[in-house]
Design an enzyme around this catalytic site. Structure first.
Site, PDB file in Angstrom:
ATOM      1  N   ASP A  75       0.829  -1.205   0.000  1.00  0.00           N
ATOM      2  CA  ASP A  75       0.000   0.000   0.000  1.00  0.00           C
ATOM      3  C   ASP A  75       0.861   1.252   0.000  1.00  0.00           C
ATOM      4  OD1 ASP A  75       0.720  -0.824   2.673  1.00  0.00           O
ATOM      5  OD2 ASP A  75      -0.625   0.714   3.462  1.00  0.00           O
ATOM      6  N   GLU A 137       0.038  -1.247   5.712  1.00  0.00           N
ATOM      7  CA  GLU A 137       1.118  -0.779   6.596  1.00  0.00           C
ATOM      8  C   GLU A 137       0.966   0.694   6.895  1.00  0.00           C
ATOM      9  OE1 GLU A 137       5.097   0.977   7.579  1.00  0.00           O
ATOM     10  OE2 GLU A 137       3.739   1.405   5.905  1.00  0.00           O
TER      11      GLU A 137
END
Length: 384
Positions: A75, A137
């Site tokens: 991400d 994350e």
């Protein structure tokens, strides 16, 4: 084919997936799984409870203990409101720099790892390399726990973990821990001309905000200048505050969001206990005027700190591969703290400069990618 062409081609594909944390990352994980399958590598894909966020693990080499995990997140942070000179979702090369969202944080590392898979397959590995690609994350490392569960359930336990966050290939052995807290304060509304009939949620919030400032001042005054962190002490701040409905109404609700970054060996439990104790004291004072007044702590996110290890196996390996013998601790958080908390020897070491992360015109340099190729080639050789 140039020495970087395979890595750059993969990086180009990865950047094209708009894997901002509020969107699904299924497509990028499907791309990685298909890429590995074409090389004969079986991957295991897992999803979160929504089914919209996917992670992936894979293993190359024998299924024996003592291998190395190469960890990275898929991400990226948003580009909204940023002044980009290039298309953030199209890899653009200019003067040895590759621009695009995630090039530095941290799709550059993922591209290097994927490009090196043919080398891994061709090598007579005696211990395995495990790939661990996570989701979310950037919004509290919420994808790390299921990633760890999959690794531990499917593969023999690795000895060392390398988290490829941007460090310019310096070996980072410690980072601060993090706590995110949303605090909801409930008071009682009243007309401002009769404040004694109400309980101000904003006044209670002000006491909590003041506590953050006082705690950070105390931390600063007692900081260890040799800690290796910048700043060399724990930090606290209230990042957002919302409350009240009108100037002449005693506010019955207020909401604040707290960010605490603590220096090891301090723990999240210690900080949460301190803050919760204060909130309970303030709530009791409010309840003397209105029994239903309350303070609730919710949406608590904890990212464990990573502490330098004594004779750490991951540190020794990373120093051998990079030649870097400097001492480096950082104030940002990574998934490394979760790996270390789960008992893995862990370091952070990867391409790019953290100053580029989350910025407009984010980039990674060709030189950093070439250093990554050398790093991975040496890693493969060390496991043969």
């Amino acid at each position: 084919m140039s020495d970087l062409q395979a890595t750059v081609e993969i990086l180009e594909r990865l950047i094209a997936f708009e894997t901002v944390s509020d969107r699904s990352n299924k497509d990028v994980i499907a791309y990685v799984a298909n890429y590995l399958e074409a090389l004969g590598v079986t991957s295991h894909v897992f999803a979160d409870d929504t089914g919209q966020k996917h992670g992936l693990i894979a293993q190359i080499g024998p299924d024996v203990a003592g291998g190395v995990v190469l960890s990275g997140h898929t991400d990226v942070v948003p580009v909204d409101g940023q002044d980009w000179q290039t298309d953030p979702w199209t890899l653009t090369e200019q003067d040895g720099r590759y621009f695009g969202r995630g090039t530095c944080d941290m799709k550059g590392f993922l591209a290097l790892v994927l490009a090196a898979v043919p080398q891994m397959l061709a090598a007579p590995l005696q211990r395995p390399i495990q790939l661990a690609f996570s989701f979310d994350e950037e919004i509290g490392c919420t994808g790390t726990a299921p990633l760890l569960a999959e690794l531990q359930a499917r593969f023999a336990r690795a000895d060392r973990v390398i988290v490829g966050e941007p460090t310019e290939w310096r070996v980072v052995t410690g980072h601060k821990g993090g706590i995110g807290i949303t605090t909801q304060i409930t008071g009682k509304a009243a007309h401002s001309s009769m404040p004694h009939l109400g309980v101000s949620a904003i006044s209670a919030a002000a006491k909590l905000v003041a506590w953050h400032e006082a705690q950070m001042a105390t931390c600063e005054s007692s900081s260890d200048q040799a800690s290796g962190f910048t700043p060399p002490h724990s930090t606290l701040q209230v990042g957002t505050i919302q409350g009240g409905s009108a100037m002449n109404i005693v506010p019955d609700a207020c909401r604040i969001e707290t960010d605490i970054r603590f220096v090891p060996p301090e723990t999240a439990e210690d900080w949460l206990t301190r803050y919760r104790t204060l909130a309970e004291e303030i709530a009791r004072d409010m309840q003397r005027s209105h029994a239903e007044a309350d303070i609730t702590l919710c949406d608590i996110e904890v990212i464990p700190a990573m502490m330098p290890e004594t004779d750490g196996a991951a540190e020794q390996l990373a120093r051998q591969l990079t030649g870097d013998n400097s001492d480096n601790c950082v104030s940002y958080q990574t998934e490394a703290g979760h790996f270390q908390s789960a008992g893995y020897s862990t370091v952070v070491c990867g391409p790019g400069n953290i100053a580029q992360a989350h910025q407009p015109d984010e980039y990674v340099t060709a030189d950093q990618l070439r250093k990554g190729q050398s790093f991975l080639a040496k890693l493969i050789e060390s496991l043969c």
